[in-house]
Design a protein around this motif. Structure first.
Motif, PDB file in Angstrom:
ATOM      1  N   CYS A 292       0.885  -1.152  -0.153  1.00 53.56           N
ATOM      2  CA  CYS A 292       0.001  -0.053  -0.028  1.00 53.56           C
ATOM      3  C   CYS A 292       0.886   1.346  -0.085  1.00 53.56           C
ATOM      4  O   CYS A 292       2.017   1.160   0.555  1.00 53.56           O
ATOM      5  CB  CYS A 292      -0.929  -0.006   1.033  1.00 53.56           C
ATOM      6  SG  CYS A 292      -0.251   0.376   2.930  1.00 53.56           S
ATOM      7  N   ASP A 293       0.070   2.275  -0.553  1.00 50.51           N
ATOM      8  CA  ASP A 293       0.937   3.516  -0.801  1.00 50.51           C
ATOM      9  C   ASP A 293       0.272   4.647   0.303  1.00 50.51           C
ATOM     10  O   ASP A 293      -0.429   5.153  -0.340  1.00 50.51           O
ATOM     11  CB  ASP A 293       0.939   4.166  -2.060  1.00 50.51           C
ATOM     12  CG  ASP A 293       1.611   5.336  -2.339  1.00 50.51           C
ATOM     13  OD1 ASP A 293       2.368   5.835  -1.622  1.00 50.51           O
ATOM     14  OD2 ASP A 293       1.142   5.927  -3.298  1.00 50.51           O
ATOM     15  N   LEU A 294       0.878   4.628   1.499  1.00 53.22           N
ATOM     16  CA  LEU A 294       0.286   5.527   2.507  1.00 53.22           C
ATOM     17  C   LEU A 294       1.135   6.091   3.402  1.00 53.22           C
ATOM     18  O   LEU A 294       2.402   5.644   3.515  1.00 53.22           O
ATOM     19  CB  LEU A 294      -0.687   4.684   3.483  1.00 53.22           C
ATOM     20  CG  LEU A 294      -2.167   4.122   2.921  1.00 53.22           C
ATOM     21  CD1 LEU A 294      -2.685   3.413   3.989  1.00 53.22           C
ATOM     22  CD2 LEU A 294      -3.096   5.462   2.714  1.00 53.22           C
ATOM     23  N   PRO A 295       1.061   7.493   3.606  1.00 53.51           N
ATOM     24  CA  PRO A 295       2.058   8.166   4.727  1.00 53.51           C
ATOM     25  C   PRO A 295       1.979   7.238   5.873  1.00 53.51           C
ATOM     26  O   PRO A 295       1.046   6.649   6.179  1.00 53.51           O
ATOM     27  CB  PRO A 295       1.401   9.387   4.923  1.00 53.51           C
ATOM     28  CG  PRO A 295       0.546   9.693   3.789  1.00 53.51           C
ATOM     29  CD  PRO A 295      -0.019   8.354   3.330  1.00 53.51           C
ATOM     30  N   LEU A 296       3.137   7.174   6.820  1.00 49.94           N
ATOM     31  CA  LEU A 296       3.195   6.568   7.907  1.00 49.94           C
ATOM     32  C   LEU A 296       2.059   6.905   8.953  1.00 49.94           C
ATOM     33  O   LEU A 296       1.295   5.989   9.484  1.00 49.94           O
ATOM     34  CB  LEU A 296       4.538   6.778   8.729  1.00 49.94           C
ATOM     35  CG  LEU A 296       4.838   6.063   9.862  1.00 49.94           C
ATOM     36  CD1 LEU A 296       4.656   4.399   9.851  1.00 49.94           C
ATOM     37  CD2 LEU A 296       6.279   6.532  10.621  1.00 49.94           C
ATOM     38  N   SER A 297       1.496   8.168   9.047  1.00 56.06           N
ATOM     39  CA  SER A 297       0.587   8.360  10.007  1.00 56.06           C
ATOM     40  C   SER A 297      -0.919   7.735   9.371  1.00 56.06           C
ATOM     41  O   SER A 297      -1.453   7.334  10.390  1.00 56.06           O
ATOM     42  CB  SER A 297       0.340   9.971   9.955  1.00 56.06           C
ATOM     43  OG  SER A 297      -0.043  10.617   8.704  1.00 56.06           O
ATOM     44  N   GLU A 298      -0.918   7.755   8.118  1.00 54.13           N
ATOM     45  CA  GLU A 298      -2.403   7.074   7.628  1.00 54.13           C
ATOM     46  C   GLU A 298      -2.048   5.577   7.870  1.00 54.13           C
ATOM     47  O   GLU A 298      -3.176   4.700   8.042  1.00 54.13           O
ATOM     48  CB  GLU A 298      -2.552   7.335   6.240  1.00 54.13           C
ATOM     49  CG  GLU A 298      -3.058   9.086   6.096  1.00 54.13           C
ATOM     50  CD  GLU A 298      -4.170   9.236   6.637  1.00 54.13           C
ATOM     51  OE1 GLU A 298      -5.326   8.257   6.669  1.00 54.13           O
ATOM     52  OE2 GLU A 298      -4.535  10.232   7.182  1.00 54.13           O
ATOM     53  N   PHE A 299      -0.838   5.001   7.376  1.00 53.25           N
ATOM     54  CA  PHE A 299      -0.756   3.597   7.499  1.00 53.25           C
ATOM     55  C   PHE A 299      -1.030   3.193   8.850  1.00 53.25           C
ATOM     56  O   PHE A 299      -1.602   2.036   9.204  1.00 53.25           O
ATOM     57  CB  PHE A 299       0.686   3.346   6.989  1.00 53.25           C
ATOM     58  CG  PHE A 299       0.895   1.816   7.226  1.00 53.25           C
ATOM     59  CD1 PHE A 299       0.697   0.875   6.469  1.00 53.25           C
ATOM     60  CD2 PHE A 299       1.785   1.322   8.066  1.00 53.25           C
ATOM     61  CE1 PHE A 299       0.809  -0.574   6.655  1.00 53.25           C
ATOM     62  CE2 PHE A 299       2.016   0.022   8.204  1.00 53.25           C
ATOM     63  CZ  PHE A 299       1.577  -1.049   7.514  1.00 53.25           C
ATOM     64  N   ALA A 300      -0.930   3.971  10.028  1.00 49.99           N
ATOM     65  CA  ALA A 300      -0.794   3.548  11.360  1.00 49.99           C
ATOM     66  C   ALA A 300      -2.472   3.556  11.816  1.00 49.99           C
ATOM     67  O   ALA A 300      -2.811   2.916  12.838  1.00 49.99           O
ATOM     68  CB  ALA A 300      -0.322   4.623  12.273  1.00 49.99           C
ATOM     69  N   SER A 301      -3.283   4.066  10.861  1.00 50.32           N
ATOM     70  CA  SER A 301      -4.656   4.298  11.258  1.00 50.32           C
ATOM     71  C   SER A 301      -5.513   2.994  10.727  1.00 50.32           C
ATOM     72  O   SER A 301      -6.717   3.246  10.804  1.00 50.32           O
ATOM     73  CB  SER A 301      -5.245   5.620  11.108  1.00 50.32           C
ATOM     74  OG  SER A 301      -5.119   5.622   9.581  1.00 50.32           O
ATOM     75  N   ASN A 302      -4.879   2.026  10.129  1.00 51.73           N
ATOM     76  CA  ASN A 302      -5.553   1.192   9.417  1.00 51.73           C
ATOM     77  C   ASN A 302      -6.046  -0.348  10.399  1.00 51.73           C
ATOM     78  O   ASN A 302      -6.397  -1.089   9.632  1.00 51.73           O
ATOM     79  CB  ASN A 302      -4.952   0.769   8.083  1.00 51.73           C
ATOM     80  CG  ASN A 302      -3.633  -0.331   8.318  1.00 51.73           C
ATOM     81  OD1 ASN A 302      -3.453  -0.268   9.544  1.00 51.73           O
ATOM     82  ND2 ASN A 302      -3.140  -0.435   7.432  1.00 51.73           N
ATOM     83  N   ASN A 303      -5.817  -0.045  11.590  1.00 48.05           N
ATOM     84  CA  ASN A 303      -6.134  -1.151  12.399  1.00 48.05           C
ATOM     85  C   ASN A 303      -5.411  -2.441  12.494  1.00 48.05           C
ATOM     86  O   ASN A 303      -5.679  -3.507  12.660  1.00 48.05           O
ATOM     87  CB  ASN A 303      -7.847  -1.372  12.413  1.00 48.05           C
ATOM     88  CG  ASN A 303      -8.650  -0.403  12.921  1.00 48.05           C
ATOM     89  OD1 ASN A 303      -8.466  -0.077  13.863  1.00 48.05           O
ATOM     90  ND2 ASN A 303      -9.524  -0.174  12.314  1.00 48.05           N
ATOM     91  N   TRP A 304      -4.274  -2.144  11.586  1.00 43.53           N
ATOM     92  CA  TRP A 304      -3.389  -3.228  11.299  1.00 43.53           C
ATOM     93  C   TRP A 304      -4.184  -4.615  11.086  1.00 43.53           C
ATOM     94  O   TRP A 304      -4.009  -5.782  11.245  1.00 43.53           O
ATOM     95  CB  TRP A 304      -2.571  -3.550  12.720  1.00 43.53           C
ATOM     96  CG  TRP A 304      -1.758  -2.567  13.205  1.00 43.53           C
ATOM     97  CD1 TRP A 304      -2.281  -1.549  13.850  1.00 43.53           C
ATOM     98  CD2 TRP A 304      -0.605  -2.089  12.541  1.00 43.53           C
ATOM     99  NE1 TRP A 304      -1.458  -0.307  14.119  1.00 43.53           N
ATOM    100  CE2 TRP A 304      -0.353  -0.871  13.433  1.00 43.53           C
ATOM    101  CE3 TRP A 304       0.506  -2.708  11.553  1.00 43.53           C
ATOM    102  CZ2 TRP A 304       0.948  -0.172  13.006  1.00 43.53           C
ATOM    103  CZ3 TRP A 304       1.693  -2.044  11.597  1.00 43.53           C
ATOM    104  CH2 TRP A 304       2.055  -0.703  12.381  1.00 43.53           C
TER     105      TRP A 304
END
Length: 261
Positions: free
Chosen positions: A51-63
């Motif tokens: 996936c192509d997301l900034p770290l901050s957004e990647f962190a919000s995807n509930n893993w």
């Protein structure tokens, strides 16, 4: 804030994560998808997903797909011909025209090319089952997924598209795994920008593995807790949190597909 980054994330579970680091390889695997060209079926294509997301957004995807992640450079992705997923609403005119072309075409090569394009399509929203949770309405669009789909012209010994029953049979014959053991893309330590693990202990283990493969000075190592401190965004996904067995999961998933929830 930008919606994309220079990092492509591959998220997974611990065993797969450690094996990826040891081998320096991302393996293709069959990914089961809701077939946009036939809304009554599930299909699977061989691919590598990131996936192509900034770290901050990647962190919000509930893993959703695991508590471990490797962040590879965009340059690595471009060299290996990665491409963004084309998110679609199932009833869109765009899908209708693609399906019309698929139905009209009698040329095998043309059909193969069209199916390759379909391998990069994904619903904007739909049901999702992971090893952790069941989502009745998961917003795939928020993931900004990118894929590398196995070239069906160069790899003629691999069946390019599996039906749901063929997918389940493949897993049954390969130790419940959907991985294609002989097909992978390599990376080295210079391609890695981030490593995220669910604990300091597992970060240490990742450092030990990667130090045997080269210099790790430019790699940023973070724990999941450190990343979660920088969460931006909201959760759009309606989920079921009960612990359920595999039969119940399949029954729920089949119900969701039939009713297009």
């Amino acid at each position: 804030m930008g919606l994309s980054s220079t990092v492509l994330w591959h998220q997974t579970k611990k065993d797969a994560f450690m094996q990826i680091l040891r081998s320096g390889k991302l393996y293709y695997s069959y990914a089961k998808e809701f077939a946009l060209f036939n809304k009554k079926e599930i299909t699977a294509f061989p691919m590598i997903s990131l996936c192509d997301l900034p770290l901050s957004e990647f962190a919000s995807n509930n893993w959703t797909y695991g508590d471990f992640a490797i962040g590879l450079s965009r340059d690595w992705g471009i060299r290996n011909r990665v491409n963004p997923v084309n998110y679609c609403f199932g009833e869109s005119l765009y899908i209708e025209k693609l399906v019309d072309n698929l139905k009209r075409d009698n040329n095998k090569d043309s059909i193969k090319s069209l199916l390759y394009c379909f391998a990069y399509l994904k619903p904007v929203q739909g049901p999702l089952i992971t090893h952790k949770k069941i989502y009745t309405r998961y917003k795939f669009y928020d993931e900004r997924e990118v894929r590398i789909v196995l070239d069906p012209y160069k790899n003629t010994d691999v069946k390019f598209m599996l039906s749901e029953s063929e997918y389940e049979a493949y897993k049954e014959n390969h130790g419940k795994s959907s991985i294609l053991d002989k097909y992978f893309i390599k990376f080295d330590n210079n391609d890695i920008q981030y490593i995220i693990a669910n604990s300091i202990k597992n970060i240490t283990a990742a450092k030990t593995i990667l130090s045997k493969r080269g210099n790790i000075d430019k790699i940023v190592f973070l724990s999941k807790d450190q990343v979660k401190e920088d969460i931006i965004g909201s959760n759009h996904n309606t989920e079921i949190n009960e612990n359920v067995n595999e039969k119940i999961i399949k029954d729920i998933y089949d119900f969701l597909i039939r009713n297009k929830t």
